[in-house]
Design an enzyme around this catalytic site. Structure first.
Site, PDB file in Angstrom:
ATOM      1  N   HIS A 184      -4.675   1.174  -4.378  1.00  0.00           N
ATOM      2  CA  HIS A 184      -5.370   2.267  -3.700  1.00  0.00           C
ATOM      3  C   HIS A 184      -4.782   3.632  -4.047  1.00  0.00           C
ATOM      4  CE1 HIS A 184      -2.087   2.614  -0.803  1.00  0.00           C
ATOM      5  NE2 HIS A 184      -2.126   1.306  -0.645  1.00  0.00           N
ATOM      6  N   HIS A 194      -1.059   4.563  -3.874  1.00  0.00           N
ATOM      7  CA  HIS A 194      -0.136   4.119  -4.925  1.00  0.00           C
ATOM      8  C   HIS A 194       0.040   5.182  -6.016  1.00  0.00           C
ATOM      9  CE1 HIS A 194      -1.188  -0.161  -3.589  1.00  0.00           C
ATOM     10  NE2 HIS A 194       0.109  -0.052  -3.448  1.00  0.00           N
ATOM     11  N   LYS A 213      -3.796  -7.368  -3.930  1.00  0.00           N
ATOM     12  CA  LYS A 213      -4.236  -6.339  -2.981  1.00  0.00           C
ATOM     13  C   LYS A 213      -4.790  -5.165  -3.797  1.00  0.00           C
ATOM     14  CE  LYS A 213      -2.381  -7.871   1.075  1.00  0.00           C
ATOM     15  NZ  LYS A 213      -1.107  -7.321   1.545  1.00  0.00           N
TER      16      LYS A 213
END
Length: 570
Positions: free
Chosen positions: A133, A136, A130
């Site tokens: 982004h 995080h 994933k």
């Protein structure tokens, strides 16, 4: 006094305790730093003595002040209302502080209070396959800073990245790969390509619900260790870690363990057995739960109605493993505020299981990242990739440097340190529970409350030291006791206290605020007290250079605790 390192706060507390015949601990809790420098270096509120002495606090302060008249380290003890304000001997205090910084260098501000104790810090924890982004970064910045702060205080630290690398989503990903995977595209751009086929799975599953069952089958095969499925999962995990490491390297972040959810999958049955043996599991709608109603907390599900474990089971297994492996003093989880109930539940379950060390586990929550214009310009649509943000910050910084200092050497390297520092600072400048409103203007403001401002203060100091040609003159500390100089010295002296506050509250913000104030006071000193001008006497010049050197040392150390690098010139 020369060469002797003295703690004036501790000395003053000892003297108050001795003079007022009070327990030292009581004094330590009561003393405070006055809000203004004109009110002294330390204040003792005499209200705590009123009941014992049966006397009004102003009279107590007046009587105590008279007993400090002869003290050589405390220049004056002044009664103001119910407070007793202490003024240190400025020359002696300045000499003690600057000598200690110059003697200890990068070790100044370190402490040994954590010796023999291990602190675990779990942070970042992205899901593999994933995008990494911008959200995080909140966990990553806070956790990275907390680990450094605890290490500064003498604790042994362990940096944990609890990767999201298990669960039914991997069944979906494997199913998607089997149908639409393009190996060449995945090798070239792993995260984007895996995200693309994962999104496609969800789109297709809306029209073909049977795909969900197929995905569950793949995850079942993964749980059972089927070779081909396991090899695919391992490949996706390895590719993700390579991508993550590139971003971590940009941030100067590293980990001691990447043991994610998958690592604990075989450790959950023991947890279920322990809770069952202790009679803590109860049936609720087919699920096995631990009742926490006596704590006004919803029940914690341990096994779902189909017998599957969930996050709570896994996190309890992880905590038990960590206690056995590291025998931690503290086990810190840097995870968003929305998970607060989850951690309350698992800590409560562990406590009911008889594990008193559950009290040593702490959830360190943080807020959200918000964008005034909804999203940044990014080729990834609604997902704001962290790497894009870091690169954009570096580029914007480079543009500013190129415009203002076109002749600067190593512009790219300087822009990288300032650009990344600006982002980290913005995520650590306020209490961690406060939401962040992302703004390039405030982040890259060289004049305001920002990393560039603090980094520029350091670079200015280093420039002064280079231009001085070295400080070989005699230092006379009595020559640097003006209000501006003394305020700077006092702030330098407060470094360790700020670090201790940050650790006690798990708030890097205290270090951020400290170093910003240090930079402000340094610039005020710089603007008020000439250093290299021809008319400045040599002994004044060398004494002020010692103060510049000490300031630079502490600014660098404090920024380092935030994960921010300094630059020698800007």
């Amino acid at each position: 006094m020369k060469g002797e390192l003295m703690n004036y706060r501790e000395y003053t507390i000892d003297k108050i305790a001795e003079t007022a015949e009070l327990e030292r601990e009581q004094i330590e809790k009561a003393v405070e730093i006055p809000p203004e420098q004109r009110l002294g270096d330390l204040a003792f509120p005499c209200f705590v003595l009123a009941k014992k002495l049966r006397m009004a606090p102003p009279m107590i302060a007046k009587n105590l002040a008279e007993k400090f008249a002869e003290d050589k380290h405390i220049a004056k003890a002044e009664a103001v209302g119910g407070y007793l304000n202490f003024f240190y001997n400025r020359t002696e205090f300045t000499e003690s502080v600057i000598n200690e910084v110059l003697e200890k260098g990068e070790d100044y501000g370190k402490a040994s209070i954590g010796t023999g104790k291990t602190v675990l810090v779990e942070y970042s924890s992205p899901n593999i396959a994933k995008p990494f982004h911008i959200g995080h970064l909140f966990s990553t910045a806070i956790g990275n800073s907390l680990e450094r702060i605890y290490r500064q205080l003498g604790y042994k630290t362990v940096k944990l990245n609890h990767l999201g690398d298990w669960g039914t989503q991997f069944g979906k990903l494997i199913c998607a790969y089997k149908r639409w995977g393009d190996d060449a595209a995945i090798e070239k751009d792993p995260i984007n390509e895996l995200l693309k086929i994962y999104v496609k799975f969800h789109d297709e599953a809306e029209r073909h619900p049977e795909l969900e069952e197929e995905a569950r089958e793949y995850f079942k095969m993964l749980e059972e260790g089927e070779p081909e499925t396991t090899a695919l999962w391992q490949r996706f995990r390895d590719l993700s870690l390579v991508e993550f490491k590139r971003v971590y390297d940009m941030l100067g972040v590293s980990f001691d363990s990447y043991a994610g959810e998958s690592f604990y999958s075989d450790k959950m049955p023991e947890v279920v057995d322990i809770l069952r043996d202790k009679g803590l599991l109860k049936e609720s709608n087919g699920a096995q739960v631990v009742d926490l109603s006596e704590l006004n907390i919803p029940p914690c599900i341990i096994l779902k109605s189909d017998g599957a474990t969930i996050y709570a089971t896994r996190d309890i297994a992880a905590a038990l493993y960590r206690k056995r492996t590291y025998d931690f003093y503290k086990n810190i989880y840097v995870v968003g505020i929305p998970q607060a109930l989850h951690f309350k539940q698992i800590f409560a379950v562990m406590k009911k299981a008889g594990w008193d060390w559950a009290d040593d586990c702490a959830h360190v929550g943080f807020g959200l990242v918000k964008f005034p214009d909804k999203k940044l310009s990014t080729r990834h649509g609604d997902v704001v990739f962290l790497e894009d943000v870091l690169n954009e910050s570096i580029q914007k910084t480079l543009d500013i440097i190129t415009e203002n200092s076109p002749e600067m050497e190593n512009k790219e390297e300087v822009a990288k340190k300032i650009g990344i520092g600006a982002i980290l600072y913005a995520f650590l400048k306020n209490s961690r529970e406060k939401d962040i409103v992302f703004s390039w203007d405030s982040m890259l403001d060289f004049e305001g409350e920002s990393a560039p401002y603090v980094q520029y203060s350091y670079a200015r100091g280093r420039s002064i030291l280079r231009r001085s040609g070295g400080n070989s003159g005699a230092i006379d500390y009595s020559l640097i006791t003006s209000d501006e100089e003394y305020a700077l010295v006092s702030q330098i002296n407060a470094f360790q206290s700020a670090v201790i506050d940050a650790a006690e509250k798990n708030e890097p913000f205290y270090v951020n605020r400290y170093v910003t104030n240090l930079a402000r006071l340094f610039n005020k000193f710089y603007n008020s007290c000439p250093i290299l001008k021809d008319e400045i006497a040599p002994e004044v010049r060398s004494s002020r250079l010692a103060l510049v050197s000490a300031s630079c040392e502490v600014i660098k150390s404090a920024l380092g605790l935030l994960g921010i690098e300094t630059v020698e010139c800007m």
